[in-house]
Design an enzyme around this catalytic site. Structure first.
Site, PDB file in Angstrom:
ATOM      1  NE  ARG A 162      19.610 -63.764  42.411  1.00  0.00           N
ATOM      2  CZ  ARG A 162      18.800 -63.916  41.358  1.00  0.00           C
ATOM      3  NH1 ARG A 162      17.619 -63.301  41.347  1.00  0.00           N
ATOM      4  NH2 ARG A 162      19.139 -64.676  40.343  1.00  0.00           N
ATOM      5  CG  HIS A 177      22.685 -60.531  40.067  1.00  0.00           C
ATOM      6  ND1 HIS A 177      22.159 -61.365  39.103  1.00  0.00           N
ATOM      7  CD2 HIS A 177      22.932 -61.317  41.150  1.00  0.00           C
ATOM      8  CE1 HIS A 177      22.083 -62.602  39.577  1.00  0.00           C
ATOM      9  NE2 HIS A 177      22.538 -62.585  40.820  1.00  0.00           N
ATOM     10  CG  ASP A 195      27.905 -49.757  36.205  1.00  0.00           C
ATOM     11  OD1 ASP A 195      27.075 -50.615  36.583  1.00  0.00           O
ATOM     12  OD2 ASP A 195      28.567 -49.870  35.151  1.00  0.00           O
ATOM     13  CG  ASN A 208      20.657 -60.145  35.862  1.00  0.00           C
ATOM     14  OD1 ASN A 208      21.101 -60.637  36.893  1.00  0.00           O
ATOM     15  ND2 ASN A 208      21.371 -59.358  35.080  1.00  0.00           N
ATOM     16  N   PRO A 253      28.077 -65.628  38.758  1.00  0.00           N
ATOM     17  CG  PRO A 253      28.153 -65.662  41.085  1.00  0.00           C
ATOM     18  CD  PRO A 253      28.220 -64.733  39.913  1.00  0.00           C
ATOM     19  CG  HIS A 305      22.855 -68.532  48.413  1.00  0.00           C
ATOM     20  ND1 HIS A 305      23.532 -69.436  47.624  1.00  0.00           N
ATOM     21  CD2 HIS A 305      22.610 -67.454  47.604  1.00  0.00           C
ATOM     22  CE1 HIS A 305      23.685 -68.949  46.406  1.00  0.00           C
ATOM     23  NE2 HIS A 305      23.142 -67.743  46.379  1.00  0.00           N
ATOM     24  CB  THR A 306      21.480 -67.082  55.377  1.00  0.00           C
ATOM     25  OG1 THR A 306      20.830 -67.547  56.561  1.00  0.00           O
ATOM     26  CG2 THR A 306      21.479 -65.566  55.390  1.00  0.00           C
TER      27      THR A 306
END
Length: 331
Positions: free
Chosen positions: A67, A71, A79, A99, A167, A197-198
């Site tokens: 994640r 993000h 970066d 976040n 999202p 998302h598993t």
């Protein structure tokens, strides 16, 4: 002459857009899996050693590192801007609401510290992020994809960019598709990447609105399976004290197994987020979810390809950006 102005504006905009694409392609082409072969031999393995030890100690770290990379790449590109801390004059990405629950910063710092001992000022934080996500998922039995290296680190990080580019768990299909399309992803790739998302966790506060305060006669989202609602209510009582309690995104097999059960959950109305359900909005999306639910090999192959593509988003190479000495601040 005045009548030609709109045409000239369009031409200039198209030219600038073309130059931006060309610039991104050139930077992308400069990435290479052997980038550190001479300047930091053993560096890639050093990152893997730190990541593997962390995930072995706490399997949930895999989801956090995946994640974190996602993000980072969806805001300004891959970066390491997500790693920068806020300063008195600027609120950084990591302090933006989307976040707040990010995990894995300490693992990245450990890897960077290890590299600075042997290859000071050589290995970028953004490359560590990309490798850490791949190594963590591979360690728990998920796919392993190529990670071309040579990214450099950003000099800036702004919270407002995270708010506008990431999202959300309640996004409808149209909004979700727009966010992914801006990054160059197709609807099919959006469905594949959502398979992350598993694994992972979320707070009860992200779930309770669908369980208790949904605009329906029962107060629960009628789209959800009644047995799923009952099970989730046991885990997430509608109280302030349990708002920050963690709940698994996919409770099968302990919740930390990288598999296709996520897609089965969507089809059986047992997905945690509205954005998961949104993948079924179109027939093409529904067909993709069904196909992936039946083939782990297809999911692994396509997930790896999509992750490699994501890892090339907006990379800084050459003399752009810098190689940070510490990942949380610029040099």
């Amino acid at each position: 002459m005045a009548s030609r102005t709109p045409y000239l504006v369009v031409v200039v905009v198209q030219l600038l857009f073309g130059l931006a694409i060309l610039s991104a392609s050139i930077a992308d082409a400069q990435l290479s899996e052997s980038f550190y072969a001479k300047t930091c031999p053993g560096g890639v393995q050093a990152v893997a050693n730190v990541v593997n030890a962390a995930v072995r100690s706490d399997r949930r770290s895999a989801a956090g590192l995946l994640r974190l990379h996602f993000h980072d790449c969806f805001v300004r590109g891959c970066d390491a801007s997500v790693l920068l801390s806020s300063t008195p004059g600027n609120t950084a990405e990591k302090d933006a609401p989307p976040n707040f629950s990010l995990k894995g910063f300490g693992i990245i710092d450990q890897a960077k510290a290890a590299l600075e001992k042997t290859c000071p000022g050589v290995f970028s934080c953004s490359d560590i992020l990309a490798l850490a996500a791949r190594d963590a998922i591979s360690f728990i039995g998920g796919p392993r994809w190529r990670v071309p290296l040579g990214r450099r680190d950003a000099l800036v990080s702004h919270a407002f960019e995270a708010n506008s580019n990431l999202p959300g768990e309640n996004f409808v299909h149209r909004t979700l598709l727009k966010v992914f399309a801006r990054k160059g992803f197709t609807e099919s790739e959006m469905v594949v990447l959502s398979g992350a998302h598993t694994i992972g966790l979320t707070h009860c506060s992200k779930v309770t609105p669908r369980l208790y305060t949904y605009p329906s006669q029962t107060g629960s989202d009628p789209y959800l399976s009644s047995s799923f609602v009952a099970a989730m209510k046991k885990q997430c009582p509608n109280t302030r004290s349990t708002a920050n309690r963690f709940v698994l995104l996919d409770s099968s097999k302990g919740g930390q197994t990288f598999d296709v059960n996520y897609y089965s959950n969507i089809l059986s109305h047992r997905a945690v987020f509205k954005s998961d359900d949104a993948l079924l909005f179109t027939q093409t999306g529904r067909d993709k979810v069904k196909a992936l639910s039946k083939s782990q090999s297809e999911f692994f192959s396509e997930f790896g390809a999509a992750m490699e593509k994501m890892g090339r988003l907006g990379v800084l190479t050459g003399t752009r950006g810098q190689i940070r000495n510490r990942c949380s601040r610029t040099n």
